[in-house]
Design an enzyme around this catalytic site. Structure first.
Site, PDB file in Angstrom:
ATOM      1  N   ASP A 131       0.857  -1.189   0.000  1.00 14.28           N
ATOM      2  CA  ASP A 131       0.000   0.000   0.000  1.00 14.28           C
ATOM      3  C   ASP A 131       0.886   1.230   0.000  1.00 14.28           C
ATOM      4  O   ASP A 131       2.031   1.184   0.466  1.00 14.28           O
ATOM      5  CB  ASP A 131      -0.925   0.015   1.220  1.00 14.28           C
ATOM      6  CG  ASP A 131      -2.159   0.888   1.002  1.00 14.28           C
ATOM      7  OD1 ASP A 131      -1.997   2.121   0.900  1.00 14.28           O
ATOM      8  OD2 ASP A 131      -3.262   0.342   0.920  1.00 14.28           O
ATOM      9  N   TYR A 143     -13.117   6.731 -14.804  1.00 18.72           N
ATOM     10  CA  TYR A 143     -13.260   5.532 -13.965  1.00 18.72           C
ATOM     11  C   TYR A 143     -13.791   4.367 -14.796  1.00 18.72           C
ATOM     12  O   TYR A 143     -13.275   3.257 -14.744  1.00 18.72           O
ATOM     13  CB  TYR A 143     -14.211   5.851 -12.814  1.00 18.72           C
ATOM     14  CG  TYR A 143     -14.422   4.734 -11.829  1.00 18.72           C
ATOM     15  CD1 TYR A 143     -13.543   4.551 -10.770  1.00 18.72           C
ATOM     16  CD2 TYR A 143     -15.511   3.878 -11.927  1.00 18.72           C
ATOM     17  CE1 TYR A 143     -13.728   3.535  -9.845  1.00 18.72           C
ATOM     18  CE2 TYR A 143     -15.712   2.857 -11.017  1.00 18.72           C
ATOM     19  CZ  TYR A 143     -14.816   2.697  -9.970  1.00 18.72           C
ATOM     20  OH  TYR A 143     -15.013   1.691  -9.055  1.00 18.72           O
ATOM     21  N   ASN A 171      -5.705  -4.582  -6.077  1.00 19.48           N
ATOM     22  CA  ASN A 171      -6.804  -3.812  -5.512  1.00 19.48           C
ATOM     23  C   ASN A 171      -6.422  -2.353  -5.304  1.00 19.48           C
ATOM     24  O   ASN A 171      -7.204  -1.599  -4.736  1.00 19.48           O
ATOM     25  CB  ASN A 171      -7.203  -4.442  -4.154  1.00 19.48           C
ATOM     26  CG  ASN A 171      -8.263  -3.635  -3.441  1.00 19.48           C
ATOM     27  OD1 ASN A 171      -9.376  -3.507  -3.905  1.00 19.48           O
ATOM     28  ND2 ASN A 171      -7.901  -3.062  -2.295  1.00 19.48           N
ATOM     29  N   LYS A 217     -11.858   0.777 -15.643  1.00 16.59           N
ATOM     30  CA  LYS A 217     -12.387  -0.525 -15.243  1.00 16.59           C
ATOM     31  C   LYS A 217     -12.692  -1.403 -16.460  1.00 16.59           C
ATOM     32  O   LYS A 217     -12.481  -2.617 -16.418  1.00 16.59           O
ATOM     33  CB  LYS A 217     -13.643  -0.349 -14.393  1.00 16.59           C
ATOM     34  CG  LYS A 217     -13.389   0.374 -13.073  1.00 16.59           C
ATOM     35  CD  LYS A 217     -12.356  -0.344 -12.223  1.00 16.59           C
ATOM     36  CE  LYS A 217     -12.231   0.277 -10.851  1.00 16.59           C
ATOM     37  NZ  LYS A 217     -11.229  -0.382  -9.995  1.00 16.59           N
ATOM     38  N   VAL A 257       2.227   1.615  -6.255  1.00 16.36           N
ATOM     39  CA  VAL A 257       2.244   0.580  -7.298  1.00 16.36           C
ATOM     40  C   VAL A 257       2.327   1.158  -8.702  1.00 16.36           C
ATOM     41  O   VAL A 257       2.534   0.416  -9.662  1.00 16.36           O
ATOM     42  CB  VAL A 257       1.012  -0.347  -7.199  1.00 16.36           C
ATOM     43  CG1 VAL A 257       1.041  -1.146  -5.926  1.00 16.36           C
ATOM     44  CG2 VAL A 257      -0.288   0.441  -7.338  1.00 16.36           C
TER      45      VAL A 257
END
Length: 238
Positions: free
Chosen positions: A33, A130, A84, A134, A58
């Site tokens: 994280d 967004y 995630n 996705k 990340v």
């Protein structure tokens, strides 16, 4: 040795609950994280998990390289990768990890679970970036499933509906929607919980439960994407 899972975005919300559930199922964990996930680390260790924390972004290729090296040095392998990390980072993270985790997962088995969204299956107004992210993540999931399936590496995506997390609270505070907007839209009549997503991830991670499931985008949305009814009709069925 316990199976090893790497979970990104674990400091809160879905990622934290995924880590907790995998710890309860006996996985050793690598917690990644941008924030130090101290509470998550404490929770998974309380569940008996051997755990390593690697703090960083990340979206940084150097960080991902270092993460892969630390995982290999500590555990020697990875069985499960759960992507995630935060919304704006998912696509660049995937572009990086496609090369790096291929090297880590080249032992002939493993499961990658990407956290996508029902916004990757349908359009949602006012969320163009967004939605594009996705949809792209689901496309990448299917592509890698095809490329890596022959090596025994399964790649799937979980597509959450609306989940009660800090992100939801921030969206509601901006005036985007209310609880009623979501609850009335979902056939099951409630928001999702992080645990709903965690159980779906645990299913896809475990080859004994989902060993021939590859390239799927699994909606965990209470029936949102299945129901084309208008609101008054949906509410009359409750």
């Amino acid at each position: 040795m316990n199976r090893v899972a790497v979970v990104t975005g674990v400091a809160q919300g879905i990622g934290r609950r995924v880590a907790e559930v995998l710890a309860e199922e006996g996985y050793a964990l690598v917690l990644a994280d941008i924030l130090d996930p101290v509470d998550t680390l404490a929770a998974v260790r309380a569940a008996g998990a051997d755990a390593l924390t690697v703090v960083g972004d990340v979206a940084s290729e150097a960080y991902v390289n270092g993460l892969a090296d630390q995982v290999r040095e500590r555990f020697g392998r990875v069985d499960v990768l759960v992507n995630n990390a935060g919304v704006s980072l998912l696509v660049p993270a995937e572009e990086t990890t496609a090369a790096q985790w291929r090297r880590v997962l080249d032992g002939g088995g493993g499961s990658i679970v990407n956290i996508a969204s029902i916004a990757g299956l349908h359009g949602v107004s006012d969320r163009a970036a967004y939605n594009a992210c996705k949809h792209g993540l689901i496309g990448l999931t299917r592509t890698l499933a095809g490329e890596w399936g022959g090596r025994g590496v399964r790649v799937n995506a979980v597509c959450p509906g609306w989940v009660k997390t800090g992100m939801d609270a921030a969206d509601q505070a901006s005036g985007g929607y209310t609880d009623d907007d979501i609850v009335e839209r979902v056939p099951m009549g409630r928001f999702a919980a992080p645990g709903d997503m965690a159980q779906a991830v645990a299913f896809l991670a475990n080859p004994a439960r989902s060993g021939f499931v590859n390239g799927t985008a699994l909606p965990v949305d209470g029936g949102w994407t299945a129901d084309a009814s208008w609101t008054s009709l949906r509410l009359r069925k409750r």
